[in-house]
Scaffold this motif. Structure first.
Motif, PDB file in Angstrom:
ATOM      1  N   GLY A 156      39.497  38.607  74.680  1.00 52.79           N
ATOM      2  CA  GLY A 156      40.378  39.309  73.751  1.00 52.79           C
ATOM      3  C   GLY A 156      41.134  40.469  74.340  1.00 52.79           C
ATOM      4  N   PHE A 157      40.996  40.726  75.640  1.00 52.17           N
ATOM      5  CA  PHE A 157      41.603  41.914  76.245  1.00 52.17           C
ATOM      6  C   PHE A 157      43.074  41.726  76.598  1.00 52.17           C
ATOM      7  CE2 PHE A 157      37.115  42.513  78.127  1.00 52.17           C
ATOM      8  CZ  PHE A 157      36.674  43.132  76.967  1.00 52.17           C
ATOM      9  N   ASP A 158      43.521  40.482  76.766  1.00 52.69           N
ATOM     10  CA  ASP A 158      44.872  40.242  77.269  1.00 52.69           C
ATOM     11  C   ASP A 158      45.938  40.507  76.204  1.00 52.69           C
ATOM     12  OD1 ASP A 158      43.431  39.300  79.402  1.00 52.69           O
ATOM     13  OD2 ASP A 158      43.847  37.182  79.013  1.00 52.69           O
ATOM     14  N   PRO A 159      47.142  40.881  76.600  1.00 53.35           N
ATOM     15  CA  PRO A 159      48.264  40.982  75.651  1.00 53.35           C
ATOM     16  C   PRO A 159      48.861  39.609  75.373  1.00 53.35           C
ATOM     17  CG  PRO A 159      48.986  41.621  77.840  1.00 53.35           C
ATOM     18  CD  PRO A 159      47.509  41.363  77.947  1.00 53.35           C
ATOM     19  N   ALA A 160      48.042  38.746  74.821  1.00 49.23           N
ATOM     20  CA  ALA A 160      48.453  37.365  74.583  1.00 49.23           C
ATOM     21  C   ALA A 160      48.123  36.965  73.148  1.00 49.23           C
ATOM     22  CB  ALA A 160      47.735  36.439  75.562  1.00 49.23           C
ATOM     23  N   PRO A 161      48.902  37.455  72.180  1.00 47.58           N
ATOM     24  CA  PRO A 161      50.081  38.297  72.338  1.00 47.58           C
ATOM     25  C   PRO A 161      49.715  39.785  72.288  1.00 47.58           C
ATOM     26  CG  PRO A 161      49.858  37.659  70.067  1.00 47.58           C
ATOM     27  CD  PRO A 161      48.708  37.004  70.793  1.00 47.58           C
ATOM     28  N   SER A 162      50.698  40.632  72.544  1.00 44.61           N
ATOM     29  CA  SER A 162      50.514  42.063  72.344  1.00 44.61           C
ATOM     30  C   SER A 162      50.746  42.399  70.875  1.00 44.61           C
ATOM     31  CB  SER A 162      51.501  42.850  73.212  1.00 44.61           C
ATOM     32  OG  SER A 162      52.827  42.644  72.746  1.00 44.61           O
ATOM     33  N   ALA A 163      50.370  43.598  70.484  1.00 44.78           N
ATOM     34  CA  ALA A 163      50.603  44.023  69.104  1.00 44.78           C
ATOM     35  C   ALA A 163      52.094  44.024  68.782  1.00 44.78           C
ATOM     36  CB  ALA A 163      50.007  45.415  68.883  1.00 44.78           C
ATOM     37  N   ALA A 164      52.905  44.348  69.779  1.00 36.90           N
ATOM     38  CA  ALA A 164      54.357  44.368  69.559  1.00 36.90           C
ATOM     39  C   ALA A 164      54.923  42.968  69.358  1.00 36.90           C
ATOM     40  CB  ALA A 164      55.044  45.049  70.744  1.00 36.90           C
ATOM     41  N   ASP A 165      54.215  41.954  69.848  1.00 35.15           N
ATOM     42  CA  ASP A 165      54.695  40.577  69.694  1.00 35.15           C
ATOM     43  C   ASP A 165      54.399  40.007  68.315  1.00 35.15           C
ATOM     44  OD1 ASP A 165      55.581  40.458  72.349  1.00 35.15           O
ATOM     45  OD2 ASP A 165      53.615  39.798  73.077  1.00 35.15           O
ATOM     46  N   LEU A 166      53.408  40.531  67.628  1.00 36.18           N
ATOM     47  CA  LEU A 166      52.948  39.912  66.387  1.00 36.18           C
ATOM     48  C   LEU A 166      54.021  39.845  65.296  1.00 36.18           C
ATOM     49  CD1 LEU A 166      49.289  41.282  66.148  1.00 36.18           C
ATOM     50  CD2 LEU A 166      50.028  38.955  66.678  1.00 36.18           C
ATOM     51  N   PRO A 167      54.805  40.899  65.071  1.00 39.42           N
ATOM     52  CA  PRO A 167      55.833  40.771  64.026  1.00 39.42           C
ATOM     53  C   PRO A 167      56.802  39.624  64.284  1.00 39.42           C
ATOM     54  CG  PRO A 167      55.556  43.071  64.649  1.00 39.42           C
ATOM     55  CD  PRO A 167      54.774  42.272  65.631  1.00 39.42           C
ATOM     56  N   GLY A 168      57.201  39.433  65.552  1.00 39.95           N
ATOM     57  CA  GLY A 168      58.101  38.341  65.880  1.00 39.95           C
ATOM     58  C   GLY A 168      57.455  36.983  65.684  1.00 39.95           C
TER      59      GLY A 168
END
Length: 620
Positions: free
Chosen positions: A536-548
């Protein structure tokens, strides 16, 4: 020994190896992280090429794909069963024993080759990795094939060195930089064994090096230049395959990581770095039984082998360079280190120890040298066995008695008795560890850090870095151990998500890593994906990606497993996520808690509350 007797003896060693590693083939636990990936790879071409964990194409595993391509072939032939993957590992392991025999035979003759094959097959950590589904089994086989090619170059066949480079390159596509550890030994042996001028030999070695690099980088270059959408490369911070190769699977292993998984586990998995690491309580019983004998044999050969033939010198250079480079790397690496990494040393240790014993038996003073070698090995075996005094308590004394009988038999010139008792003294300890590995059930938790013989330490803190108390640890253990089981509550959650968002790119996303997603990926064909990769550590996705993702219809439902809520309560933190340095994990959860609404469990099903919190990220 006649050729017929040799063939029979080799067949027996191979058969014992197959039984040892294939025992209870259908009932063993395998690392679910990689089993789930193989399942996805057999269902989706993109997942197959990238070694993707999930069929939705969100994230890859933390290794290159070659070992999993081989395992996927087993699944294609036999269907998706864990035993099909385990069978591939057994075949690769038995093939490695055979190739080692052929390599050592060309160097030191049939007796040393047969003994080396037996020592290798009975090395405890070899048994552990060949009964798991880690890439190390294929890595060892490929490196042995490279060694075989080097030994064939003694007749001027430079093409054999090119093939050696191909096999090392394929090793890189199996476990990345771990394959390059043996390069000093291979290069030195190639330079020694090749006929011709020094310049000609250097040219061929250089060409083999170029081939090694070209094959090694073929897949990473293809991933980097891929023109379309592709999964996030797991265990990286930026999705770069180069960071995976030379960061997470490179410098992070050597010197440690500053964040994510590398920082979470540190060096606890295999003890602290230092010159005695390979002999410590966690590693010694896995690989060190014959390591002193192998090192002594190498030192003696260095002083006595000046007049030897080039092929003999090349053999000592090959195995000596292989062993010394590996010992240095694994002893002093300051980053992520597992004891099972040392399986890469097993062929060199077996070859050097076997040739040392056979050579000692032919020396003019064999009556003194051979018993001394056996006695020293037996005393060290006693030390290793004494670390687990409640496990087969009689064995450590038996080893000493066998060594004493060897000394007495040698002094009385009873050479056959000395050989039998000496081999028994040398093999008893590691063989007992290997047999115990085959007979003892292994938990799912242990598959992340496989080991041989009686377990001496708890694995849970090592796997996930939890230090929140016994209740939280027990909960996480149950969470991992249930990776293969799709509970009624999980079925209800999945059915609800499929009914509400059937066309979503990711029907259900599971927060906190792959262990929560494993039951869905292993037991269904649904497009379920972990958020954040392995833990769960990776930015896959990042928090910024979630809205998109939500706006594009790629994602609607996110499941936060119940175990993370329990860990959060046990630690006294407001966040439900373990580990202080967890990359994008807490930021994603914070976004989900703020922008998504929990679905009432009663709306999902009677068992849904036991699974965790299901977030609906599409506002009504």
């Amino acid at each position: 020994m006649t050729r017929k007797a040799e063939r029979v003896a080799v067949g027996v060693v191979l058969a014992v190896s197959a039984v040892l590693w294939g025992w209870a083939l259908g009932g063993r636990a395998l690392q679910p992280y990689y089993v789930a990936a193989v399942h996805s790879m057999t269902r989706d071409v993109t997942a197959f090429f990238f070694a993707g964990f999930d069929p939705a194409g969100v994230v890859t595993v933390d290794k290159p794909p070659l070992a999993f391509w081989a395992q996927a072939l087993g699944v294609v032939v036999f269907g998706f069963h864990p035993w099909a993957i385990a069978l591939v590992q057994v075949v690769e392991g038995v093939a490695a024993v055979f190739v080692l025999h052929r390599v050592v035979r060309r160097w030191a003759g049939p007796r040393a080759a047969l003994l080396a094959a037996a020592l290798f097959a009975l090395t405890p950590i070899t048994a552990a990795i060949n009964r798991d589904n880690l890439p190390d089994t294929l890595l060892v086989l490929l490196l042995l094939l490279a060694a075989y090619c080097v030994t064939r170059a003694d007749g001027g066949g430079g093409r054999w060195l090119v093939w050696a480079g191909v096999f090392v390159g394929l090793g890189f596509l199996t476990k990345m930089l771990a394959a390059w550890i043996v390069l000093p030994g291979l290069a030195l042996a190639a330079f020694v064994v090749m006929p011709g001028s020094r310049g000609r030999r250097l040219a061929w070695v250089g060409l083999a090096g170029v081939v090694t690099v070209a094959v090694s980088l073929a897949w990473p270059v293809a991933v980097s230049l891929w023109p379309g959408a592709k999964p996030f490369v797991g265990s990286t911070t930026d999705g770069s395959v180069w960071q995976l190769a030379f960061g997470y699977n490179g410098l992070t292993r050597l010197v440690g990581g500053s964040g994510g998984y590398g920082a979470a586990v540190g060096t606890a998995l295999g003890g602290g770095p230092g010159p005695l690491r390979l002999f410590d309580a966690e590693v010694g019983g896995q690989i060190a039984w014959l390591l002193p004998l192998a090192l002594v044999s190498l030192v003696v050969a260095a002083f006595r082998g000046r007049g030897a033939a080039p092929a003999v010198k090349a053999g000592w250079a090959l195995w000596g360079g292989w062993l010394v480079a590996g010992v240095v790397v694994f002893s002093f690496t300051g980053g992520i280190f597992h004891a099972y990494y040392t399986a890469e040393l097993a062929p060199a240790i077996a070859a050097l120890a076997a040739n040392g014993l056979v050579t000692a038996s032919t020396w003019p003073h064999a009556r003194l040298v051979l018993p001394a070698a056996v006695a020293g090995t037996a005393v060290f075996a006693y030390v290793l066995l004494d670390r687990t005094p409640d496990w087969l308590p009689w064995l450590r004394y038996t080893v000493l008695v066998l060594a004493l009988l060897t000394v007495v038999a040698a002094s009385l010139r009873a050479s056959r008795v000395a050989v039998v008792t000496g081999l028994a003294a040398v093999l008893a300890g590691p063989a007992a560890f290997a047999v115990d590995t085959a007979a003892r059930p292994v938990s799912v938790l242990e598959t992340a850090d496989p080991g041989a013989g009686p377990p001496s330490t708890s694995a849970v803190r090592h796997v996930v870095g939890i230090s929140t108390g016994s209740g939280a640890e027990a909960g996480y253990v149950r969470f991992i151990e249930s990776s293969y089981q799709l509970s009624p509550g999980q079925r209800e959650v999945l059915a609800y998500a499929q009914a509400q968002a059937p066309s979503a790119g990711v029907v259900l996303a599971v927060e906190g890593g792959t262990y929560g997603a494993d039951p869905f990926v292993l037991n269904t064909d649904a497009r379920v994906a972990p958020l954040g990769g392995y833990l769960g550590f990776d930015p896959a996705p990042s928090a910024a990606d979630l809205p998109g993702w939500v706006a594009a219809g790629k994602l609607r439902f996110v499941l936060l497993p119940r175990v993370f809520l329990e860990i959060g309560r046990a630690s006294g933190r407001a966040s439900a996520i373990p580990a202080a340095d967890a990359g994008e994990l807490p930021r994603r959860v914070a976004w989900e808690a703020k922008h998504c609404r929990p679905v009432p469990p009663a709306r999902i099903g009677p068992d849904a509350a036991s699974v965790g919190v299901l977030f609906d990220c599409v506002r009504p």
